[in-house]
Design an enzyme around this catalytic site. Structure first.
Site, PDB file in Angstrom:
ATOM      1  N   SER A   1       5.105  25.024 -38.704  1.00  0.00           N
ATOM      2  CA  SER A   1       4.397  25.102 -39.978  1.00  0.00           C
ATOM      3  C   SER A   1       3.019  24.496 -39.942  1.00  0.00           C
ATOM      4  O   SER A   1       2.677  23.677 -40.779  1.00  0.00           O
ATOM      5  CB  SER A   1       5.230  24.384 -41.034  1.00  0.00           C
ATOM      6  OG  SER A   1       6.572  24.743 -40.884  1.00  0.00           O
ATOM      7  N   GLY A   2       2.199  24.884 -38.964  1.00  0.00           N
ATOM      8  CA  GLY A   2       0.824  24.401 -38.995  1.00  0.00           C
ATOM      9  C   GLY A   2       0.151  24.988 -40.216  1.00  0.00           C
ATOM     10  O   GLY A   2       0.296  26.173 -40.480  1.00  0.00           O
ATOM     11  N   CYS A   3      -0.524  24.226 -41.009  1.00  0.00           N
ATOM     12  CA  CYS A   3      -1.057  24.796 -42.261  1.00  0.00           C
ATOM     13  C   CYS A   3      -1.725  23.812 -43.202  1.00  0.00           C
ATOM     14  O   CYS A   3      -2.170  22.776 -42.786  1.00  0.00           O
ATOM     15  CB  CYS A   3       0.070  25.461 -43.017  1.00  0.00           C
ATOM     16  SG  CYS A   3       1.668  25.162 -42.341  1.00  0.00           S
ATOM     17  N   GLY A   4      -1.757  24.214 -44.478  1.00  0.00           N
ATOM     18  CA  GLY A   4      -2.384  23.394 -45.509  1.00  0.00           C
ATOM     19  C   GLY A   4      -1.501  23.354 -46.758  1.00  0.00           C
ATOM     20  O   GLY A   4      -0.813  24.315 -47.067  1.00  0.00           O
TER      21      GLY A   4
ATOM     22  N   ASN B   1      -0.400  27.195 -47.323  1.00  0.00           N
ATOM     23  CA  ASN B   1      -1.096  28.195 -46.520  1.00  0.00           C
ATOM     24  C   ASN B   1      -0.566  28.059 -45.109  1.00  0.00           C
ATOM     25  O   ASN B   1      -0.608  26.974 -44.533  1.00  0.00           O
ATOM     26  CB  ASN B   1      -2.602  27.882 -46.573  1.00  0.00           C
ATOM     27  CG  ASN B   1      -3.433  28.969 -45.966  1.00  0.00           C
ATOM     28  OD1 ASN B   1      -2.925  29.945 -45.429  1.00  0.00           O
ATOM     29  ND2 ASN B   1      -4.739  28.810 -46.046  1.00  0.00           N
TER      30      ASN B   1
END
Lengths: 507, 251, 364
Positions: free
Chosen positions: C15-18, C187
């Site tokens: 879940s790399g993200c913002g 995101n």
């Protein structure tokens, strides 16, 4: 040389002496406890009898001019993949004597080693790897029963635990020194293990030979073992340690008892074990008060009563076919720690046939037991410890990933103080001073030196474990324990992968 | 020369904004003032030369990364990655800044009026007269100065939104093998990373701190005498080969 | 429960993200356009393969019913799911989730919502309390009805998510038409399961919704631990374990949110050794009992239920998180600029400490 029977001609090793370097100092004569080197009065020089050589390398290590080489005997039998030389020589010996083949050290048989077919993960991009030299990396482990739920009371800015936790052993590394009885190895080594364990914040196991009175001071870092012979077992002994371990079995000789040859019983061993000097000390095959699982429950609680429930009680079994079900029974019988010893486990003396052909690899047993305990919802109720062939820190990491809380190391600890795995422990003449109680030999092990070497080994492995954990993006060992996703199999078939609960590399 | 360009960054994607900046510089601007910045990344990235930037708003990640020479002043808070691998120049933040500030900085100076985040000043390096400096007026998180190989960090702990927090966190200077960290106040021993110790200040240290604190106070309108009237702790490694004995060869 | 035979055969995405969240302490309603704008500012934290939002207070007329949001591959799977729901629940209303055609969103699944209450007479799980009953049915549908997923199941709240940038997902679900007193947004930058709507965030169970930035390297053991406690992870994303662990620790084991945070991001042993004795014993017991629930690896998570929002970082703060306040509103986000975009003047801005939760509750 007088004619020798065939069994003594085809020796395993030949000694080679470089005469141009030999100065006839006779160190080798003094060092070899098997009398393979001797002073030849006629020829006025040192000579040797290769048939006595066991390949332990003590003479080569001590020779001041390095003139000695020990080689495998090049006089080979005709190649035969089926009748290998070992089988042939074993039959020679048995027809000479009519005896059961006896061996020391763990099984050297060429059978699958699953550690070598498991590879570890590392983080790349999606998760940072952690450098344990610079960032916190936690290896602390607690062994003992744990509740499924912990309840807390929170008041103005602080919090406390409601109720009590059951007794635990606290380890600063997930490593412990395995059970090697006082008698199979000598007092100097027990003292060394006690010292090293105390310094490192881990524990050592007394083995089935009891605890020497002068070592009671190290009790906080000792696990006292109760085996079928009940050697040295009394009330003070039970209360001397940080835990009590009931030894039901051992990986090197599942299902059979123990035998300490009379040669190895000296004054101290005799006193601690309460057996006559020079007579053999026999440990029966089963505990004669455990013939069924409910009997084990009875013994476990007898020990808990004797120790007033202050310490965890551990049960050690060999890794056999039905290990998962047995382990489940042991946990339900009240054990706080379950120890499983795989077939590669070490020994001072075990019948060769049993050592090499009975018991299963620890990797498979561990995976199956861990699965079963989790399926039954009781994995928290006891810690899982494995032993039987941890050769390096990578083996340890893989064991933890498969589900172990901690490991015992036995053979590795002896190698750390000089053992060359020559396998003649049963003679009581270990030239390295390890598996012997002879005065002149056992002083070859200085407890302080041995303690330092043991501590070095554990620290080195501890650092390596931290490096591997950090490489996987973990900073605490709880997150590795049982995390099969950190392993991949290579060169394993689907059944093996299924049992281990591990995907094949590439998936 | 004095050619100034103003840019309104409202609604402009970072790609276009940075192109506008480059175009302005190519056309001879030496001062660029940008308004309404909302998280646009890489402002000042790899920009070289004697140029001034004044930024209004909150610049996005990696402000001034690889920058060589310009001066940036931010009127507001900055995010993560300020001065990433910065080569030379000055960044002044009139507010707080985020994590990983000054990572692998190799020259120049960063001044932050208030708090900075975690992993500030990792692997700063110095050579001859190129020696980077970070001055933060507030508090810092864990891993301050990790792996430092050169340069200096000065942490004042004064202008902060967290009055109860300790001035800095755990693993202070962990892996440091060069450079120096000065902290205004006291830091408990257990916060130091392995292989580090406190050293008493020398006259050179005091002169160094005084110079940079004075510049810092000028930028932010603070009283330098008041800031300097305190004890500073000096953190240094006691070996530049702290891990020399870790390994043993197998072959 | 017994682990499935092939429990290790999973593919898991990361879940790399913002992340972004806003909560109004007085339950004043905030228009969807605010979280949408905030997420737009953080456009570059994702790669267009996942976006989503959670909103609380959006179904005031059905506030007492469970709002099931479903995504289905086709009408057949929707019909099957509806059949199963009817067995266990009374359906008060059944309708498509309103959507808007947008070129950015390709091949969306059918998205539908049911407002339900548990049936008086239950075909199964009669002995469970209501919450466990709902959880069991949701997991049952997700496991057994091919092509259908229940992706939110709380009261007076809903998750809206799919494959696309968050602003496009918001456009698709017409989130600008909703008003809520708690919003979270996410995101995503998935690398393993592109193109699967179920993998986007938020992950929900009952009223819980989680958005998560990071990767959980302890997933392999978290998943097994949850299985031992009867939660089966089916959604192939590590964030799922966070949702279930919260339900287990807080709803079932009675831990507070603060103690649950200590399970996820426990203090280090050297800090524990220095604590006063009561706290030291408590933390030692916490790590012993709940070690398999620890979340290792970088993370910043925002956890919401109908009454609160909690932000938490991993214990060495490997991911960014900023908290800001303005009047009754509290914001939490990966980047300050996203907060300033929707609220230029702020009363207070700060970065929370590693491992320490920031918990904001609505006033009673």
């Amino acid at each position: 040389m007088p004619f020798k029977p065939i069994s003594q001609k085809f020796t395993d090793f030949v000694i080679f002496r470089d005469d141009s370097r030999c100065i006839n100092c006779e160190v080798c004569v003094r060092q070899c406890s098997y009398e393979a080197h001797y002073w030849d009065d006629t020829r006025q020089r040192v000579s040797f009898d290769s048939s006595k050589c066991t390949g332990c390398h003590r003479c080569a290590a001590q020779c001041p001019t390095s003139c000695l080489t020990i080689r495998r005997n090049p006089s080979e039998f005709r190649e035969n993949a089926f009748w290998t030389p070992a089988f042939i020589k074993h039959i020679y010996k048995q027809s000479d004597t009519g005896g059961i083949l006896l061996s020391g050290s763990g099984s050297p048989a060429e059978k699958p080693v699953y550690w070598d077919n498991l590879q570890l993960d590392a983080s790349q991009v999606t998760n940072p790897s952690i450098d344990p030299l610079r960032e916190p990396m936690e290896l602390r482990t607690y062994l003992g029963a744990k509740p499924d739920i912990a309840a807390f009371e929170e008041t103005a800015g602080t919090f406390r635990l409601k109720g009590e936790m059951p007794p635990q052993i606290r380890l600063e590394y997930p490593l412990m020194f395995a059970a090697m009885s006082f008698g199979s190895i000598n007092f100097n080594l027990h003292k060394a293990m006690a010292q090293a364990a105390t310094e490192l914040g881990i524990v050592y196991n007394t083995g089935e030979g009891g605890l020497h009175p002068s070592l009671y001071g190290y009790g906080a870092n000792t696990i006292v073992q109760v085996a079928s012979g009940r050697f040295g077992v009394h009330k003070d002994y039970l209360n001397a340690g940080a835990a009590v371990e009931i030894k039901v079995g051992q990986g090197a000789k599942p299902g059979i008892g123990g035998h300490l040859p009379g040669e190895k019983i000296d004054e101290e061993v005799s006193r601690t074990r309460m057996v006559p000097l020079g007579s053999d000390a026999i440990s029966p095959a089963p505990h004669h008060d455990i013939y069924s699982i409910e009997d084990l429950l009875q013994l476990i609680y007898a020990i808990k009563e004797a120790t007033r429930y202050r310490v965890p009680v551990s049960v050690k079994i060999a890794a056999v076919h039905n290990a998962p079900a047995i382990a489940s029974g042991i946990v339900r019988a009240g054990a706080d720690i379950v120890v499983i010893d795989g077939f590669r486990g070490g020994t001072g003396a075990a019948p060769t046939m049993i050592r090499d052909n009975v018991g299963i690899p620890i990797e498979l047993a561990l995976a199956a037991v861990d699965n079963r305990l989790r399926d039954e919802g009781i994995r928290n109720h006891a810690s899982l410890v494995v032993s039987g062939g941890m050769r390096c820190s990578a083996d340890v990491v893989k064991a933890i990933a498969l589900g172990a809380d901690a490991v015992y190391i036995g053979t590795a600890a002896l190698v750390a103080v000089g053992c060359t795995l020559c396998g003649r422990c049963y003679t009581g003449k270990c030239p390295w001073g390890i598996a012997t109680n002879e005065a002149r030999l056992k002083k070859r092990q200085n407890p302080d030196v041995a303690a330092r070497r043991l501590a070095n080994l554990i620290r080195a492995w501890g650092h390596e474990i931290q490096e591997m954990l950090g490489g996987m993006g973990l900073n605490s060992i709880e997150s590795l324990r049982g995390n099969r996703d950190k392993l991949r199999g290579i060169g394993l078939n689907q059944v093996e992968l299924d049992i281990l609960g591990v995907k094949h590399a590439g998936r | 020369m004095g050619k100034k360009v103003e840019i309104d960054a409202a609604g402009v994607y970072y790609r276009q904004l940075n192109e506008q900046i480059h175009t302005a510089l190519e056309n001879g601007a030496d001062t660029v003032e940008i308004f309404n910045i909302r998280g646009q990344r890489y402002i000042g990235n790899a920009v070289e030369g004697d140029v001034r930037f004044i930024l209004h708003g909150v610049p996005g990640q990696d402000l001034g990364a690889f920058m060589r020479g310009p001066a940036i002043r931010v009127e507001g808070n900055a995010q993560d990655g300020v001065g990433n691998t910065m080569d030379d120049g000055t960044i002044v933040i009139n507010g707080m800044a985020g994590d990983v500030l000054g990572y692998a900085m190799r020259g120049g100076r960063i001044l932050v009026r208030s708090d900075v985040g975690y992993r500030v000043g990792i692997h700063m390096k110095a050579y001859m007269d190129k020696s980077p400096v970070i001055v933060a007026g507030g508090k810092a998180g864990d891993f301050l100065g990790e792996y430092m190989a050169g340069g200096a960090i000065i942490l004042l702990g004064m202008d902060t939104s967290k009055p109860e927090a300790p001035i800095t966190g755990r693993s202070l200077g962990t892996g440091m093998h060069g450079g120096v960290i000065y902290i205004r106040g006291t830091v408990p021993r257990y916060q130091l990373g392995p292989g580090l110790h406190f050293e008493p200040l020398t006259p050179e240290d005091t002169a160094f701190i005084t110079k940079h604190v004075r510049d810092f106070c000028t930028e932010f309108g603070m009283d330098a005498a008041m800031v300097l009237d305190a004890d500073f702790a000096k953190v240094k490694p006691f070996s530049h080969r702290p891990y020399g004995n870790m390994y043993v060869g197998t072959n | 429960m017994k682990a499935p035979d092939t429990f290790w055969q999973f593919d898991k995405d990361i879940s790399g993200c913002g992340v972004f969240g806003v909560i109004d302490r007085k339950k004043n309603l905030i228009s969807g356009s605010m979280p949408i704008s905030a997420m737009c500012t953080m456009h570059d934290r994702g790669n267009g393969l996942g976006g989503g939002f959670a909103a609380y207070g959006i179904y005031p007329h059905h506030a007492d019913k469970y709002a099931f949001h479903l995504m289905c591959d086709d009408q057949t799977s929707l019909d099957k799911a509806e059949k199963v729901i009817k067995e266990f629940f009374d359906i008060a209303e059944s309708q498509p989730i309103p959507t808007r055609k947008t070129p950015a969103i390709k091949n969306p699944p059918i998205v539908w919502r049911f407002f339900v209450t548990p049936r008086q007479v239950r075909p199964r799980w009669e002995h469970l309390d209501e919450a466990d009953y709902v959880v069991s049915v949701v997991m049952h549908i997700n496991k057994t009805v091919a092509g259908a997923f229940v992706f939110s199941s709380g009261k007076n709240m809903g998750a809206f998510k799919g494959v696309g940038f968050p602003e496009d997902i918001a456009d698709f679900f017409r989130l600008d038409e909703y008003n809520a007193y708690i919003w979270t947004g996410h995101n995503r930058f998935p690398t393993n399961t592109p193109g699967w709507w179920g993998g986007a965030h938020p992950f929900t169970i009952l009223d819980w919704a989680i958005v998560h930035n990071g990767e959980i390297s302890s997933y392999g053991i978290n998943k097994r631990y949850l299985c031992q406690h009867d939660y089966e992870c089916t959604l192939m994303t590590d964030t799922e374990v966070v949702a279930y662990l919260l339900d287990l620790l807080i709803r079932k084991h009675g831990l507070s949110k603060r103690m649950a945070s200590r399970v996820f991001a426990p203090p280090f042993w050297d800090e524990i050794d220095r604590m006063p004795e009561d706290e030291r014993r408590a933390c030692e017991a916490l790590r012993m009992v709940y070690g398999s629930a620890m979340l290792n690896g970088p993370f910043a998570i925002l956890v919401t239920d109908g009454k609160s929002m909690m932000g938490l970082n991993d214990r060495v703060k490997l991911r960014p998180l900023i908290v800001a306040e303005k009047d009754d509103m509290v914001f939490m986000s990966s980047e300050e600029s996203s907060i300033r975009e929707v609220c230029p003047e702020l009363d207070r801005v700060w970065a929370p400490k590693a491992g320490e939760p920031v918990i904001v509750e609505v006033e009673a």
